[in-house]
Design a protein around this motif. Structure first.
Motif, PDB file in Angstrom:
ATOM      1  N   PRO A 222       0.828  -1.210   0.000  1.00  0.00           N
ATOM      2  CA  PRO A 222       0.000   0.000   0.000  1.00  0.00           C
ATOM      3  C   PRO A 222       0.859   1.255   0.000  1.00  0.00           C
ATOM      4  CG  PRO A 222       0.020  -1.028   2.170  1.00  0.00           C
ATOM      5  CD  PRO A 222       0.726  -1.968   1.253  1.00  0.00           C
ATOM      6  N   VAL A 224       2.328   4.907   1.056  1.00  0.00           N
ATOM      7  CA  VAL A 224       2.727   5.459   2.353  1.00  0.00           C
ATOM      8  C   VAL A 224       1.585   6.313   2.904  1.00  0.00           C
ATOM      9  CG1 VAL A 224       4.370   6.942   3.548  1.00  0.00           C
ATOM     10  CG2 VAL A 224       5.151   5.466   1.688  1.00  0.00           C
ATOM     11  N   GLN A 225       1.265   6.093   4.172  1.00  0.00           N
ATOM     12  CA  GLN A 225       0.222   6.877   4.826  1.00  0.00           C
ATOM     13  C   GLN A 225       0.833   7.724   5.937  1.00  0.00           C
ATOM     14  OE1 GLN A 225      -2.968   4.339   6.130  1.00  0.00           O
ATOM     15  NE2 GLN A 225      -3.005   3.160   4.223  1.00  0.00           N
ATOM     16  N   GLN A 226       0.288   8.887   6.152  1.00  0.00           N
ATOM     17  CA  GLN A 226       0.787   9.761   7.219  1.00  0.00           C
ATOM     18  C   GLN A 226       0.360   9.208   8.568  1.00  0.00           C
ATOM     19  OE1 GLN A 226      -0.245  13.852   6.742  1.00  0.00           O
ATOM     20  NE2 GLN A 226       0.860  14.532   8.577  1.00  0.00           N
ATOM     21  N   GLN A 228      -0.315   9.334  12.635  1.00  0.00           N
ATOM     22  CA  GLN A 228      -0.746  10.250  13.684  1.00  0.00           C
ATOM     23  C   GLN A 228      -0.215   9.696  15.011  1.00  0.00           C
ATOM     24  OE1 GLN A 228      -2.364  13.098  12.941  1.00  0.00           O
ATOM     25  NE2 GLN A 228      -2.356  12.519  10.759  1.00  0.00           N
ATOM     26  N   GLN A 288      -1.932   1.558  13.157  1.00  0.00           N
ATOM     27  CA  GLN A 288      -1.695   2.349  11.950  1.00  0.00           C
ATOM     28  C   GLN A 288      -0.713   1.618  11.050  1.00  0.00           C
ATOM     29  OE1 GLN A 288      -1.360   6.759  12.569  1.00  0.00           O
ATOM     30  NE2 GLN A 288      -1.206   6.196  14.737  1.00  0.00           N
ATOM     31  N   TRP A 290       2.501   1.661   8.302  1.00  0.00           N
ATOM     32  CA  TRP A 290       3.659   2.391   7.771  1.00  0.00           C
ATOM     33  C   TRP A 290       4.316   1.553   6.686  1.00  0.00           C
ATOM     34  CZ3 TRP A 290       5.700   6.949   7.262  1.00  0.00           C
ATOM     35  CH2 TRP A 290       7.047   7.091   6.921  1.00  0.00           C
ATOM     36  N   THR A 291       4.324   2.067   5.465  1.00  0.00           N
ATOM     37  CA  THR A 291       5.027   1.432   4.359  1.00  0.00           C
ATOM     38  C   THR A 291       6.331   2.178   4.151  1.00  0.00           C
ATOM     39  OG1 THR A 291       2.923   0.831   3.314  1.00  0.00           O
ATOM     40  CG2 THR A 291       4.890   0.735   1.943  1.00  0.00           C
TER      41      THR A 291
END
Length: 348
Positions: A222, A224-226, A228, A288, A290-291
């Motif tokens: 997937p 990269v997601q930010q 939190q 959460q 992380w890629t």
């Protein structure tokens, strides 16, 4: 786990319709541990000698894990001695296409593609055909199988293929057609496997096993997601081998599933397998994604970081919680499973 019948398992596990547990995807992904499974069986009142075969199968998995921990990346080369009679290091096309002509095997491969599951006996049959009749080095076909398995475990998969190929055992393993017919409930005759064990390995590479192909295996990671993250809380790092929803469950913490592209470049898994991993992660509240490389997680150097000890997480920063071994008392290197089992059985 309460439904496990270890006595029936011991009697029927080699048959395609045997009474097996289907727990391996959850063990491989760290959702449940080997000691949890073993304790659940013994809690039913069985004596260890009554369920020894079941406990041995758990111990095989632990033995392979210990090989990985001790050898690291050296496990991905021939462990004890070079595999004999190797003609190439490619994938055999008929196996990849499920067109070997061994009907029961082809059906099992098709099932692997559809479900991500493959019976242990079928895995051994396929490995024996690839390495010991097709003369392929074990590495490429083992990567192909790992890619598709929901329960893909690098230690169990790699060591098992080497055991079959003779690079981690004293002899090669092969099954003939009679054996396959018995355990996979088929009745095929007249194949290149339809011969006795005294001659089965003397034949040239069967025509159906001669064509090869280059593997093209990639993991559809997937984006990269930010993240939190709360800097005031510790950071718990999960990965595809540790998805235990009970690990540090009471901690007020940031929880992040790390998918490192370099790991999946070296050891790719299919989209079906990746989706299974992500689905298991949904059982962990607040997890959460992380890629990216673990060291690139924003703020990781300023946070208290925790992970569970494992070869995949050896380079993670911070504190490592102990791995849940079934036999933590058994230390050292072991040349064979049965030298390991001889010591482990004392602690049952």
């Amino acid at each position: 786990m309460h439904r496990i019948d270890p006595v029936r398992y011991a009697k029927t596990r080699n048959f395609i319709d045997g009474d097996i547990t289907y727990l391996s995807p959850y063990i491989s992904r760290g959702v449940i541990s080997l000691p949890q499974v073993g304790d659940a069986v013994l809690a039913k009142g069985y004596k260890p000698y009554e369920v020894e075969k079941f406990l041995q199968e758990l111990a095989w998995r632990e033995f392979f894990q210990k090989v990985w921990w001790q050898m690291g990346d050296r496990m991905f080369a021939d462990i004890k001695q070079p595999q004999a009679d190797v003609q190439h290091r490619r994938m055999i096309r008929s196996l990849a296409d499920a067109q070997t002509g061994i009907e029961a095997i082809d059906e099992q491969i098709k099932g692997l593609y559809q479900t991500g599951y493959l019976h242990n006996h079928a895995r051994m049959y396929i490995a024996g055909m690839a390495c010991n009749l097709g003369r392929a080095h074990w590495q490429a076909p083992s990567e192909w199988m790992y890619y598709h398995l929901l329960d893909g475990d690098l230690a169990s998969n790699t060591c098992s293929w080497q055991w079959v190929a003779g690079s981690f055992s004293s002899k090669k393993y092969i099954a003939n057609q009679e054996n396959i017919n018995r355990y996979l409930h088929s009745n095929q005759r007249g194949t290149f496997l339809d011969c006795g064990y005294d001659t089965i390995l003397d034949q040239d590479v069967p025509l159906a096993m001669q064509a090869t192909t280059e593997l093209q295996l990639e993991t559809p990671l997937p984006a990269v997601q930010q993240l939190q993250l709360d800097d005031a809380k510790p950071l718990l790092l999960y990965n595809s081998y540790n998805l235990d929803p009970t690990w540090r469950q009471q901690d007020q913490a940031n929880r992040v599933l790390v998918l490192e592209p370099e790991h999946f470049r070296q050891h790719p898994v299919s989209g079906k397998v990746l989706n299974f991993i992500l689905a298991l992660g949904q059982n962990i509240e607040g997890l959460q994604l992380w890629t990216g490389a673990v060291q690139d997680i924003p703020g990781i150097r300023q946070m208290k970081v925790y992970s569970r000890m494992h070869p995949v997480s050896a380079h993670y920063p911070g504190t490592k919680d102990p791995y849940p071994w079934m036999f933590p008392q058994v230390q050292g290197q072991f040349g064979s499973f049965f030298s390991f089992w001889k010591k482990a059985a004392r602690y049952l």
